[in-house]
Design a protein around this motif. Structure first.
Motif, short mmCIF file in Angstrom:
data_model
loop_
_atom_site.label_atom_id
_atom_site.label_comp_id
_atom_site.label_asym_id
_atom_site.label_seq_id
_atom_site.Cartn_x
_atom_site.Cartn_y
_atom_site.Cartn_z
N VAL A 1 48.28 -17.69 31.75
CA VAL A 1 46.98 -17.79 32.39
C VAL A 1 46.52 -19.25 32.44
O VAL A 1 46.00 -19.73 33.46
CB VAL A 1 45.95 -16.91 31.63
CG1 VAL A 1 44.53 -17.20 32.11
CG2 VAL A 1 46.28 -15.44 31.83
N LYS A 2 46.71 -19.97 31.35
CA LYS A 2 46.30 -21.37 31.32
C LYS A 2 47.12 -22.19 32.32
O LYS A 2 46.58 -23.07 33.00
CB LYS A 2 46.45 -21.93 29.91
CG LYS A 2 45.44 -21.36 28.91
CD LYS A 2 45.69 -21.87 27.50
CE LYS A 2 45.43 -23.36 27.38
NZ LYS A 2 44.02 -23.71 27.59
N GLY A 48 46.80 -25.01 37.76
CA GLY A 48 47.08 -25.29 39.17
C GLY A 48 45.95 -24.85 40.09
O GLY A 48 45.84 -25.34 41.22
N TRP A 49 45.10 -23.94 39.61
CA TRP A 49 43.94 -23.46 40.40
C TRP A 49 42.73 -24.28 40.00
O TRP A 49 41.99 -23.94 39.12
CB TRP A 49 43.71 -21.98 40.13
CG TRP A 49 42.52 -21.40 40.85
CD1 TRP A 49 42.43 -21.10 42.16
CD2 TRP A 49 41.25 -21.06 40.27
NE1 TRP A 49 41.19 -20.60 42.46
CE2 TRP A 49 40.44 -20.55 41.31
CE3 TRP A 49 40.71 -21.14 38.99
CZ2 TRP A 49 39.14 -20.13 41.10
CZ3 TRP A 49 39.42 -20.71 38.78
CH2 TRP A 49 38.64 -20.22 39.83
N ALA A 99 46.44 -27.48 30.49
CA ALA A 99 45.05 -27.92 30.44
C ALA A 99 44.24 -27.23 31.53
O ALA A 99 44.66 -27.18 32.69
CB ALA A 99 44.98 -29.43 30.59
N VAL A 100 43.08 -26.70 31.16
CA VAL A 100 42.23 -26.00 32.11
C VAL A 100 40.88 -26.69 32.26
O VAL A 100 40.44 -27.01 33.37
CB VAL A 100 42.02 -24.53 31.67
CG1 VAL A 100 41.09 -23.80 32.64
CG2 VAL A 100 43.35 -23.80 31.59
#
Length: 949
Positions: A615-616, A621-622, A697-698
């Motif tokens: 998910v991260k 990328g989003w 990294a988010v």
């Protein structure tokens, strides 16, 4: 080496019978129902109309009125004109009922031993032989003293009866029994031993106390209840439309019939059970078992005849002779879990909860404490009745045949009983026959099945693991945990479940159409996901809002987990339950290895770590523009991570149920919660170090360690995850168990290890198990405790508080409809009828004047009284409540103002002989009529809602 075990007979005294708790359930049902039903009887007779003054003033039923309402002149005037029962009436009714029942309890023995009916034993026992035989039998039965004995010479039957109390019992011998004493001495001895067994078992006080309380309830509550509703129906039939008796009143009228059936059937079932226990005790003390075979068995009957006999047996207080003979030959019937007691317990428990729900007095008792009482009383009674029955059935099956006992069928009938009771409790379908959301009602049946399934599996697990001298300690532990879990369920159901079930559409829109927070999607790709998140969180917020939810979730897997910490050694309680059993049977079968369940839990935790990392990586990328990041992205991250943890819990539950032969539910609970703890720990590590691994990294651009911020961000969701993990584990175990049962057609032979020799490896394994169990219990208790103790971040608690179904506009409109009905019935209808009658008088005067030679004189003679009536009507309307609905309040104010203005101008014009001014005054009345029509439309709309249209 394994050996096949012979069939053994379990001593019925090895475990508590549970009949005392069933009597307690009936007593609580009678007392609580009396406290709720007698005020309803007064209300039906029109002696408590003042209770609706709060609704007419715009208040909400069940909430304390505001100071503005209580101090208003309209509210005080309403209470002065409509009778209001004092607040102490409901609490005082059970006390009065108990006092009357105690008086009847004391009078019943005196009535049964009156001189013209019975004589002392000495009057017929001239040689004292019967008394000496009675003394010998009392010593055999273990009684401290010989009970009082009287003789009923006028009764030809060959039986006897005991009445009075446990401390002062009286045995009444029938004349036919004494006549057969010389020809059938064994029969005489067996009857006496049977009656002495009732005294030894403590049946006398409970039986006759219940009889006294039930008869008092009929005379003091049911009869006034029927009279009150008869007055209501007769009054309603005499009043013109639109006054009608609503569906809740008709359902409340059927309630005493349901209560009568439930109490009578439950009491008869308990008395039949106690008769069987007395038979076994008498046979154990030396009564000839062939005495019960003296009555010829019934001839074989057809299917319909057998069904009729079985139905008639339900209403008997003494079992048939063939059933008594079967119980003497095999005590299995005393350890069975039949459907009828489960059904009746479910009905009674929900009726108790519903009646306590109706008794809530705002401001008198703290609402939190009253919620606890409402949930704890039925939960404790169900746990004591159903839980004990399940334990007895499981232990009997374990020690006699070794077979399994799921308890699901018993739980199904418990859930069906709770559903039937809820239909008549006037909570889930107030103004219609069926609830608006039947799917929610299905949860009641599933709750009953889950409760019974968990208790049955825990009973089997602890009966296998426990090594003490008596089975009662683990039984008390399991039932206490079951009571806590069921208490949390009842709390959720009474606060939120009944609301969700009552109105159609609440399940999909708990906050109403368009309700809830609106989250902006920066990319436009996840609008549906965000909408689903709002609905899911709103529904789950109702579960975590229950204070006992997290403790209940913890005990569901901590209590079975503790069984693996018990050291394997001979089970002392088995020797007491099955006299003469060999040592190999006392050791029992081993528990399934704990390592398999832990492996499944850790596997699910590792899967959680992997999915969270995925998910991260995806969200890295989003990346929407910086100005559109923030709350929406954080919520998406939280919920995707939550789904990942739940997926890991589901996988752990599936693997655990596949690795164990028994205890699928318990294994799934332990594995799922182990996976949640492991996965949550991994999520904290990965999220708190956000930015340290660039590809994951988010939200952070630099490597920082922020565990406190992550804890706060996921603290509220942790509660939801723990509850959902429990639901996922239960569903997974249910599906897996059904599939395995369908696939497994060949039954396994029951075997047991013939010997036991603990060695050092076993002791080391015990130490490792205890350490593992201790760590898991610390996590199971510590994590929810931290979640409850640590304050939520600012705004989270308020958001959770707002996420309630009661905020739905559909429910708000229903409340307004109840307010409009009260406003109309308590005074609005009378004001409207007075206005219409005055308008008719004005029209009649106008018509008569148009055909009269001196019309002006006629008008001037009759108009003053009409204008004065309009003025008085305006004053009374002003003194009455304004309409509770804000949208029609201006219309009502216009009506009041127009009446006052028209009356004043009309009277002034008449005094000044100014026809123009009088005509102008009367021209204001159509405006008042239009305003009143809007109010009438509002009242009619409210009636439509109450009728369910």
């Amino acid at each position: 080496m394994t050996t096949e075990l012979p069939r053994v007979r379990l001593d019925e005294r090895a475990m508590v019978a549970g009949t005392t708790t069933r009597f307690a359930l009936l007593v609580v049902l009678i007392l609580v129902s009396s406290s709720a039903m007698l005020p309803l009887a007064f209300a039906g007779a029109g002696l408590n109309e003042g209770d609706e003054c709060l609704l007419a003033a715009g208040g909400v039923a069940g909430e304390a009125p505001s100071a503005d309402v209580t101090h208003s002149a309209a509210y005080r005037s309403c209470l002065a004109h409509h009778a209001l029962l004092p607040s102490w009436v409901s609490p005082a009714v059970p006390v009065i009922l108990v006092v009357l029942a105690c008086g009847l309890f004391l009078v019943l023995p005196l009535w049964r031993t009156r001189r013209n009916r019975v004589v002392p034993l000495a009057a017929v026992d001239h040689d004292g032989l019967i008394l000496r035989q009675l003394e010998q039998l009392a010593a055999v039965a273990g009684l401290a003293r010989v009970p009082r004995v009287v003789v009923d010479p006028g009764t030809a039957s060959t039986g006897a009866v005991v009445f009075g109390s446990n401390r002062r019992p009286t045995v009444c011998l029938h004349g036919g029994l004494l006549a057969r004493r010389a020809t059938a001495p064994r029969d005489f001895e067996a009857v006496l031993l049977h009656e002495l067994a009732h005294i030894r078992n403590g049946d006398v006080t409970l039986t006759y106390a219940t009889v006294a309380l039930w008869r008092t309830f009929i005379a003091a509550v049911l009869v006034p209840y029927a009279v009150g509703f008869a007055v209501l129906i007769l009054t309603a039939l005499q009043k013109p439309q639109p006054y009608q008796i609503g569906l809740p009143a008709w359902r409340a009228l059927v309630l005493p019939l349901l209560m009568t059936v439930v109490v009578y059937l439950a009491r008869s079932d308990v008395l039949r059970n106690r008769e069987l226990h007395a038979d076994l005790a008498a046979a154990r003390w030396g009564a000839d078992p062939h005495i019960w075979g003296a009555v010829a068995p019934a001839p074989p009957a057809r299917v319909l005849s057998r069904a009729l006999r079985a139905f008639a047996e339900l209403w008997r207080t003494h079992p048939r002779w063939d059933l008594r003979r079967e119980a003497l030959a095999d005590s299995a019937s005393l350890f069975g879990v039949p459907a009828l007691p489960m059904f009746l317990t479910g009905v009674a428990a929900v009726l108790v909860n519903g009646q306590l729900w109706d008794l809530s007095v705002p401001g008198l008792v703290d609402q939190w404490a009253w919620n606890l009482v409402m949930a704890l009383v039925p939960a404790a009674l169900v746990s004591g009745v159903v839980g004990v029955a399940l334990w007895r059935g499981v232990v009997h099956r374990l020690l006699t045949t070794g077979g399994g006992f799921s308890g699901a069928w018993a739980g199904f009938w418990l859930g069906v009983g709770m559903t039937v009771g809820e239909v008549f409790a006037n909570r889930i379908a107030l103004y219609r026959w069926l609830p608006g959301e039947p799917v929610v009602v299905l949860l009641v049946v599933l709750a009953g099945m889950t409760f019974a399934w968990w208790v049955a599996q825990c009973a089997r697990l602890w009966a296998t693991a426990w090594r003490g001298r008596t089975i009662h300690p683990p039984m008390a532990l399991v039932l206490a945990g079951a009571c806590l879990a069921l208490c949390a369920w009842f709390w959720w159901w009474q606060d939120y479940g009944v609301i969700l079930a009552n109105e159609r559409g609440l399940l999909s829109h708990p906050l109403g159409p368009g309700g809830g927070p609106h989250l902006a999607d920066p990319t436009g790709q996840y609008a549906g996901t965000l909408a689903a998140i709002v609905i899911a969180v709103s529904l789950m917020a109702t579960a975590v809002a229950v204070p006992l939810a997290l403790p209940a979730v913890a005990v569901l897997w901590v209590i079975p987990l503790l069984a693996w910490a018990v050291r394997a050694r001979p089970r002392g309680w088995v020797h007491r339950a099955v006299p003469g059993v060999d040592d190999s049977a006392a050791h029992g079968e081993p528990l399934p290895p704990l390592r398999g369940v832990l492996f499944a839990g850790l596997l699910g935790g590792v899967l959680c770590w992997a999915v969270v990392a995925g998910v991260k990586a995806f969200m890295h990328g989003w990346q929407p523009p910086a100005r559109l990041r923030g709350l929406t992205a954080a919520i998406l991250f939280q919920d995707w991570v939550s789904v990942a943890i739940l997926a890991g819990a589901a996988v752990a539950a599936v693997v655990a149920t596949l690795l164990v032969h028994r205890y699928q539910l318990l294994a799934a609970l332990v594995a799922a919660h182990t996976a949640v703890l492991a996965g949550y720990a991994g999520m904290l590590v990965l999220s708190a170090s956000d930015g340290c691994i660039q590809a994951l990294a988010v939200f952070a651009t630099a490597c920082e360690w922020q565990p406190a911020a992550i804890w706060q961000g996921f603290q509220y969701l942790l509660s939801i995850l723990l509850v959902l993990a429990t639901v996922v584990a239960i569903a997974t175990a249910a599906v897996t168990s059904v599939v395995r049962r369908l696939l497994r057609r060949v039954p396994r032979r029951r075997t047991r290890f013939a010997g036991f020799a603990p060695d050092r490896s076993e002791l080391r394994g015990l130490a490792v198990r205890r350490l593992t169990v201790g760590l898991l219990c610390a996590g199971a208790i510590g994590v929810p405790a931290a979640d409850l103790i640590v304050p939520l971040p600012q705004g989270t608690g308020a958001a959770a508080q707002d996420a309630k179904p009661s905020a739905n506009p559909v429910l708000a409109s229903q409340t307004l409809s109840e307010q409009s009905d009260a406003w109309y019935n308590l005074g609005g209808r009378a004001l409207i009828l007075r206005y219409n009658a005055t308008i008719v008088r004005l029209h009649d005067v106008s018509e008569e004047a148009s055909h009269s030679a001196d019309g002006d004189a006629l008008i001037m003679a009759r108009l003053p009284s009409i204008c004065a009536d309009f003025g008085r009507l305006g004053q009374d309307a002003k003194a009455y409540f304004s309409t509770p609905a804000a949208e029609v309040r201006p219309s009502w104010q216009t009506f009041v103002t127009m009446l006052a203005t028209s009356s004043q101008e009309c009277l002034s014009g008449l005094d000044q002989d100014d026809a123009t001014r009088v005509a102008a005054a009367l021209q204001d009345l159509p405006q008042a009529t239009d305003a009143l029509d809007e109010v009438i439309t509002w009242v009619s709309a409210g009636e439509s809602v109450l009728k369910g249209s």
